[in-house]
Design a protein around this motif. Structure first.
Motif, short mmCIF file in Angstrom:
data_model
loop_
_atom_site.label_atom_id
_atom_site.label_comp_id
_atom_site.label_asym_id
_atom_site.label_seq_id
_atom_site.Cartn_x
_atom_site.Cartn_y
_atom_site.Cartn_z
N UNK A 80 -1.60 0.91 -6.57
CA UNK A 80 -2.12 0.18 -5.41
C UNK A 80 -1.37 -1.14 -5.24
N UNK A 81 -1.05 -1.48 -3.99
CA UNK A 81 -0.37 -2.76 -3.76
C UNK A 81 -1.37 -3.89 -3.98
N UNK A 82 -1.03 -4.82 -4.85
CA UNK A 82 -1.89 -5.98 -5.12
C UNK A 82 -1.41 -7.20 -4.36
N UNK A 83 -0.10 -7.26 -4.15
CA UNK A 83 0.45 -8.45 -3.52
C UNK A 83 1.84 -8.11 -2.97
#
Lengths: 168, 390
Positions: free
Chosen positions: B226-229
């Motif tokens: 998952x993209x966090x930042x």
């Protein structure tokens, strides 16, 4: 009920597979995914079409359009690389806090002024984001999409044009 | 006076939006939001003195058009490479290919298809028009991550990044997943540079944006993908394909392909806070003909870079070393193109492009590149001065 037949047939068509991918997959591939706000508008239109209560009268739409258009103007130019600041990154989990602080006044305004559509859009988008209902992990994608921004721009344009010609 | 119904609605809606805000505030990601790069400790220090190269052809010659090699060391000191190939760049038959190099027999195994356009479209539930650049990485759990570009609409500026994970060193892969990195229909993001692991197990994926603007970015992905930042490395319309080299826990330098930047030099940006913020784009002394570069921090702590030393074309490929964190470079060698076992017509305008660098645990350096977009070439460099070599 008759007027629901055409939309229902259209909906069924989206699930017909061509070369292993449903028609909806081709639409998705080209048009991208729709935001929760757009889905909410579509759903409220469907409810109205089926003879249910109409959620989106002009007052409601005005508030939503103002929010969507202001967000789009803030988001899209800088997301395309205009500045080193990237507003889109604010929608990812690690930068959520600033975003939520910005969104809270919008929701509070909608609540105080009784703008149900805008309030529902924000609350449903947050809930859907929390439960990761869309492919994206970015809150912006739950709140708006380019198609919604374009539709709202046209709606706002026509509304303003209508008001101007009436006042003449 | 408000009706009871009106008050109930007001209370319910207030509760709904308060709880939605609180829920979104709760951060259950088991990772640190204070990023620090994982920097490998030197094991076998690779000497860069008197490097001797041995050249092998990785791809079979069919399909005819191949490009953009990426490679990683897997179990047993073997190297697994990936590249894309098809009847031409951007054709519908382009697939991602893979092969394994065995350092003992000193040979590449047969090429195989790692993933196809049709497979990706099926997994994603959406139409995919073509595939592009792959990038492979191996995480701390020994899983291989194959990131690759797909396009559903338009040219490369309509790209999105996908990944598949392998639990068996790349023999088989799980389903494809798409990463959402742009608010405009997720268009315009590509991968090319090597993945950068963070101390907390998250992965830094250098990507670049190629829709209207041209600039580099660093995605931070959770171990679940998952993209966090997302952090911007540069902005504007002149830089592409970042290769990020960690120099310490908090320091790193990224080298970028210059695309429209004047002078035509390899560009660099720096961070001193684990990648939270990056300096402005600055040209290095290395020339760049709008072509990808590869960069690596060797176990000896030097920065090795592979680049096309020209402002015009990709006719030569050189290796240079920096001992001051990428501020100045010394050219080590010019890469010798492979000797031609193929028809002479194929070598009209030889191009040595899209280098990829890798240091294996036996202290050898590996360079992969695309030769004339028709072969993937591998050069293993070793130095007699390096320890543990025959």
């Amino acid at each position: 009920m008759k007027r629901l037949l055409l939309p229902a047939a259209f909906l069924a068509l989206l699930f017909v597979p061509i070369e292993g991918i449903p028609v909806a997959g081709y639409v998705r591939g080209i048009a991208g995914d729709l935001s929760i706000t757009t889905l909410l508008l579509l759903a409220s239109s469907a409810v109205a079409l089926a003879g249910g209560p109409k959620l989106h009268d002009r007052r409601e739409l005005q508030a939503l359009a103002a929010f969507v258009l202001a967000s789009a103007a803030f988001l899209y130019p800088m997301a395309l690389g205009l500045t080193s600041f990237d507003p889109y990154a604010l929608g990812y989990p690690h930068r959520m806090r600033g975003f939520l602080l910005g969104l809270a006044p919008v929701a509070l305004f909608a609540w105080f002024r009784g703008r149900l559509l805008l309030l529902l859009a924000v609350v449903l988008a947050l809930a859907a984001f929390r439960f990761e209902l869309l492919e994206s992990r970015n809150l912006w994608d739950y709140l708006l999409d380019p198609w919604l921004a374009v539709c709202m721009l046209f709606w706002a344009g026509f509304t303003i044009f209508g008001l101007l010609s009436k006042s003449r | 006076m408000k009706s009871l119904e009106g008050r109930a609605w007001a209370l319910v809606s207030l509760a709904a939006f308060a709880s939605a805000f609180v829920a979104a505030f709760v951060d259950d990601a088991p990772v640190s939001s204070d990023p620090a790069f994982q920097v490998a400790r030197p094991s076998t220090s690779t000497s860069l003195v008197a490097l001797e190269g041995e050249t092998r052809i990785v791809s079979s010659g069919s399909p005819v058009s191949v490009h953009s090699a990426t490679a990683v060391e897997i179990a047993g000191g073997r190297i697994r490479a990936f590249w894309y190939g098809g009847s031409r760049e951007g054709a519908k038959d382009v697939a991602i290919y893979t092969a394994v190099f065995d350092p003992l027999s000193y040979a590449w195994g047969p090429q195989e298809v790692a993933t196809t356009r049709e497979e990706t479209a099926r997994d994603l539930g959406r139409y995919v028009k073509k595939l592009g650049n792959p990038v492979v990485a191996r995480d701390s759990r020994r899983r291989l991550w194959l990131f690759y570009v797909s396009v559903s609409l338009g040219g490369w500026s309509g790209s999105a990044v996908n990944f598949r994970i392998s639990e068996d060193e790349g023999a088989t892969f799980g389903p494809a997943r798409r990463i959402v990195t742009s608010p405009l229909l997720n268009l315009g993001t590509l991968v090319r540079g090597p993945v950068l692991p963070f101390e907390d197990g998250t992965l830094g994926i250098p990507v670049y944006h190629e829709l209207l603007g041209k600039f580099g970015e660093l995605l931070r992905l959770s171990p679940e993908g998952d993209v966090l930042d997302k952090i911007r490395l540069s902005h504007g319309r002149s830089s592409l394909q970042p290769a990020v080299v960690p120099l310490g826990r908090l320091e790193a330098v990224a080298f970028l392909r210059s695309s429209g930047f004047r002078p035509k030099r390899v560009l660099s940006v720096r961070t001193e806070n684990g990648g939270r913020t990056w300096s402005d784009l600055a040209p290095t002394e290395l020339r760049n003909p709008d072509a990808a570069v590869a960069a690596l921090r060797t176990s000896g702590g030097e920065i090795l870079i592979a680049f096309n030393d020209s402002e015009v074309d990709r006719g030569n490929l050189k290796l240079a070393v920096s001992r001051d964190g990428g501020r100045s470079f010394t050219v080590l060698l010019t890469v010798n193109p492979p000797r031609p076992p193929w028809p002479p017509g194929e070598v009209a305008s030889p191009e040595l492009a899209y280098p990829w660098l890798l240091e294996s645990s036996d202290g050898a350096l590996h360079l992969l590149y695309s030769w004339n977009r028709s072969r993937i070439v591998h050069v293993r460099y070793r130095s007699p001065a390096s320890t543990g070599l025959p």
